[in-house]
Design a protein around this motif. Sequence first.
Motif, short mmCIF file in Angstrom:
data_model
loop_
_atom_site.label_atom_id
_atom_site.label_comp_id
_atom_site.label_asym_id
_atom_site.label_seq_id
_atom_site.Cartn_x
_atom_site.Cartn_y
_atom_site.Cartn_z
N GLU A 73 41.40 -6.27 12.44
CA GLU A 73 41.62 -7.70 12.70
C GLU A 73 42.03 -8.42 11.42
O GLU A 73 42.87 -9.34 11.45
CB GLU A 73 40.36 -8.33 13.27
CG GLU A 73 40.54 -9.76 13.77
CD GLU A 73 41.46 -9.86 14.98
OE1 GLU A 73 42.00 -10.95 15.23
OE2 GLU A 73 41.65 -8.83 15.68
N THR A 74 41.46 -8.01 10.27
CA THR A 74 41.87 -8.60 8.99
C THR A 74 43.33 -8.31 8.72
O THR A 74 44.10 -9.19 8.29
CB THR A 74 41.00 -8.03 7.85
OG1 THR A 74 39.63 -8.37 8.08
CG2 THR A 74 41.43 -8.59 6.50
N ALA A 75 43.76 -7.07 8.96
CA ALA A 75 45.16 -6.70 8.75
C ALA A 75 46.08 -7.49 9.67
O ALA A 75 47.15 -7.96 9.26
CB ALA A 75 45.34 -5.20 8.98
N THR A 76 45.66 -7.66 10.92
CA THR A 76 46.48 -8.43 11.87
C THR A 76 46.61 -9.88 11.43
O THR A 76 47.71 -10.45 11.44
CB THR A 76 45.85 -8.36 13.28
OG1 THR A 76 45.79 -7.00 13.71
CG2 THR A 76 46.67 -9.18 14.27
N ALA A 77 45.49 -10.48 11.05
CA ALA A 77 45.52 -11.88 10.60
C ALA A 77 46.39 -12.04 9.36
O ALA A 77 47.14 -13.02 9.23
CB ALA A 77 44.10 -12.36 10.32
N LEU A 78 46.33 -11.07 8.47
CA LEU A 78 47.12 -11.14 7.24
C LEU A 78 48.60 -11.03 7.55
O LEU A 78 49.44 -11.76 6.98
CB LEU A 78 46.68 -10.04 6.28
CG LEU A 78 47.32 -10.05 4.89
CD1 LEU A 78 47.14 -11.40 4.22
CD2 LEU A 78 46.74 -8.95 4.03
N ARG A 79 48.97 -10.15 8.44
CA ARG A 79 50.39 -10.02 8.81
C ARG A 79 50.92 -11.32 9.40
O ARG A 79 52.05 -11.72 9.14
CB ARG A 79 50.58 -8.86 9.79
CG ARG A 79 50.57 -7.49 9.13
CD ARG A 79 51.06 -6.41 10.08
NE ARG A 79 50.14 -6.23 11.20
CZ ARG A 79 49.14 -5.37 11.22
NH1 ARG A 79 48.91 -4.60 10.16
NH2 ARG A 79 48.36 -5.25 12.28
N VAL B 281 37.61 -14.35 9.71
CA VAL B 281 37.50 -13.13 10.53
C VAL B 281 36.08 -12.60 10.38
O VAL B 281 35.59 -12.44 9.26
CB VAL B 281 38.53 -12.07 10.06
CG1 VAL B 281 38.35 -10.79 10.87
CG2 VAL B 281 39.95 -12.60 10.21
N TYR B 282 35.41 -12.32 11.51
CA TYR B 282 34.01 -11.91 11.42
C TYR B 282 33.60 -11.07 12.61
O TYR B 282 34.14 -11.19 13.73
CB TYR B 282 33.11 -13.14 11.31
CG TYR B 282 33.19 -14.11 12.48
CD1 TYR B 282 32.20 -14.13 13.47
CD2 TYR B 282 34.25 -15.01 12.61
CE1 TYR B 282 32.26 -15.02 14.54
CE2 TYR B 282 34.33 -15.89 13.66
CZ TYR B 282 33.33 -15.90 14.62
OH TYR B 282 33.41 -16.77 15.69
N VAL B 283 32.62 -10.20 12.34
CA VAL B 283 31.95 -9.42 13.38
C VAL B 283 30.58 -10.04 13.64
O VAL B 283 30.24 -10.38 14.77
CB VAL B 283 31.81 -7.94 12.97
CG1 VAL B 283 30.97 -7.17 14.00
CG2 VAL B 283 33.18 -7.29 12.81
N ASP B 284 29.79 -10.18 12.57
CA ASP B 284 28.47 -10.80 12.70
C ASP B 284 28.64 -12.28 13.04
O ASP B 284 29.61 -12.92 12.65
CB ASP B 284 27.69 -10.67 11.40
CG ASP B 284 27.34 -9.21 11.10
OD1 ASP B 284 27.57 -8.36 11.97
OD2 ASP B 284 26.85 -8.95 9.98
N GLU B 285 27.66 -12.83 13.75
CA GLU B 285 27.73 -14.24 14.13
C GLU B 285 27.81 -15.13 12.89
O GLU B 285 27.25 -14.83 11.84
CB GLU B 285 26.50 -14.63 14.95
CG GLU B 285 26.46 -14.00 16.34
CD GLU B 285 27.59 -14.50 17.24
OE1 GLU B 285 28.06 -15.64 17.03
OE2 GLU B 285 28.01 -13.73 18.12
#
Length: 673
Positions: A556-562, A654-658
Amino acid sequence: MLVCAVGPLETETGHLEHARRCLEQMREAVRTLDPHGGDPVSTEYLKAELARRAQALLDDPTTPLFFGRIDRADGTERFYIGRRHVRDAAGDPVVIDWRADMSRGFYRASAANPMGIGLRRRFGFSAGRMTSLEDEHLDRGDAHDPLSSRILTAEIERPRVGPMRDIVATIQPDQDELVRTELDETVCIQGAPGTGKTAVGLHRAAYLLYAFREQLKRTGVLVVGPNRSFLGYIGALLPALGELDVEQVAVQDLVANVRVRSDDDADVTRLKGDARMATVLQHAVFDGVTFPREDLHLRASGRRWRIPRHHLVELIDRERASHAPYDVVRRRLPTLLAEMVRRRIEAAGGAPDDRSVARLARGADMREFVDGHWPPVTAAAIVCRLFSEPDFLSRCAKETLDADEQTRLLWPTPPSTWRTARWSSADAFLIDEVAGLLDRPPSFGHVVVDEAQDLSAMQCRALARRCPAGSATILGDLAQATAPAAVADWHHTLALLGRDDAQIVQLSTGYRVPSEVLEFANQLLPILGVSVAPAASVRRLPGSLRLRQTTRLGSETATALRELLDLEGSIGVIGTDTDLRRATHTLSGEAIDIDSVDHGMAARVTLVPVTLCKGLEFDHVLVVEPAHIFTELPRGANWLYVALTRAVTTLTVVYVDELPEALGLGIGRASMR
């Protein structure tokens, strides 16, 4: 607002080209000078000065020489406002420096107070080429809210990659008032994120160097930042404004002679940064000073002369009470004692000359006496002994530190010598404190301190020693205080800096960070334990806040960065060291220009450990796993507040934990994915 037609734009473009030719003529005139200083050393000095002058007159074709114009209401004069003064061959001004008194009206004139100005004109540029202009006819009451100017707004929002840019074209009236504060005044600016406090502080330094050049040329200007990454970000701003002779250091480099090789835990760091340590160190320095128990006998002019014990005691007692640096007293004691002998010789009918008295002051008997009662010491050796010898520490810290605090200061395994000690950053400032007791450090006529909310008491004292008679610009935000030993109270900080009389100014109107981002970050303020006004931005930018919860952080980090790479401007990826390592691993196969903040900020994407993000700005910020910042770092809530307020255009989380509970209220206003 009137956007002028092609004719005026072409005319103004012609003036810009004329200004560039004049600047080149000024530079050529300097380059062709033949320096003769009367002797080889003076000649080389003049050559170096002329080379620096020629360097300062270099023209950057991507930066406009002027950005504004003001016409007097009576039609008698017209002035172009720029980053430097430019004159023609006849000596008439073609561009006047933004710091000149005449430029004040460009920044402050209004319909209510036109300051004698009839027309104010702003110029828009792209890559150094003039593209537009806007007029305000102040003599007709046609003055606008500055931020309704499309040119000004475009300059504020212009994407950036690389180091910090100047704000001379966009300085607001309240900022200009602070920039032009007189040299003899110290100003403390409590500035919320995006209010431009750093830029104001640096531009004030540039203004003072212009308005008080000769004085500050002698005494110097020092800029102190929180770390070297921050200095890399701001370091080019003053040179870009033509100010090359400013020393810029990170706070830890104030004591660059101490090699830092270890870290203390937070409790010990707080203790070593406590102002009480100054008392302990003073006792340690003077612990070896003793009063003689017998008279002193010295041989001079063919016989032995006696100095009674009570005179010696009076002399040492007087020198201790003088508060002169320890080594200064050590250097002058032999002379003072030799003068006592001279007076006795003269009273007996002798006439000793200066050379014989100086010889007496250098004699072995004199050295032995001084070394015995005012012994030589070194700063590092004093601190090493303090942390190695329990009895010495107890004697020096009596009635200042309790037994538990003394135990925490002691090293479990003392080094064999101070030269092999593994010093921490907090130790370095203790050594600097002792060095300040021993001798006078170099001082400056003006000091700018950014991120000052993180200074410990001992760091404040180190800065005060470097500006004992000058003024200061203190910049910071109490909400961003993250250091374990931070004083985090402006009145206390100013007292430690010796600046009790400084005015404290609050800036809470942001011009850069979008209001959606600030409102999201401001939810953390109630749990930060400080009383500061929430930041409010003049810019609303729908869609600027994006929250992306996922089960796969790396992808998800890579997607957001692109997605961010499709937008203009710089990108900062901020997170804990662990999360950034994971992000680096995920992005290693991507064809993206990425670099770490330690290597500068010239790359399109910069990976920034959260502990190094303070003071930096990016067009787009990607914060990775904020819950880890919040829970894993000491003062994690403050660090998270800092990370969330680095964005100028968009903030993506971008996060997994709340998310931390305090930020939950912002979810409804954010773009969710």
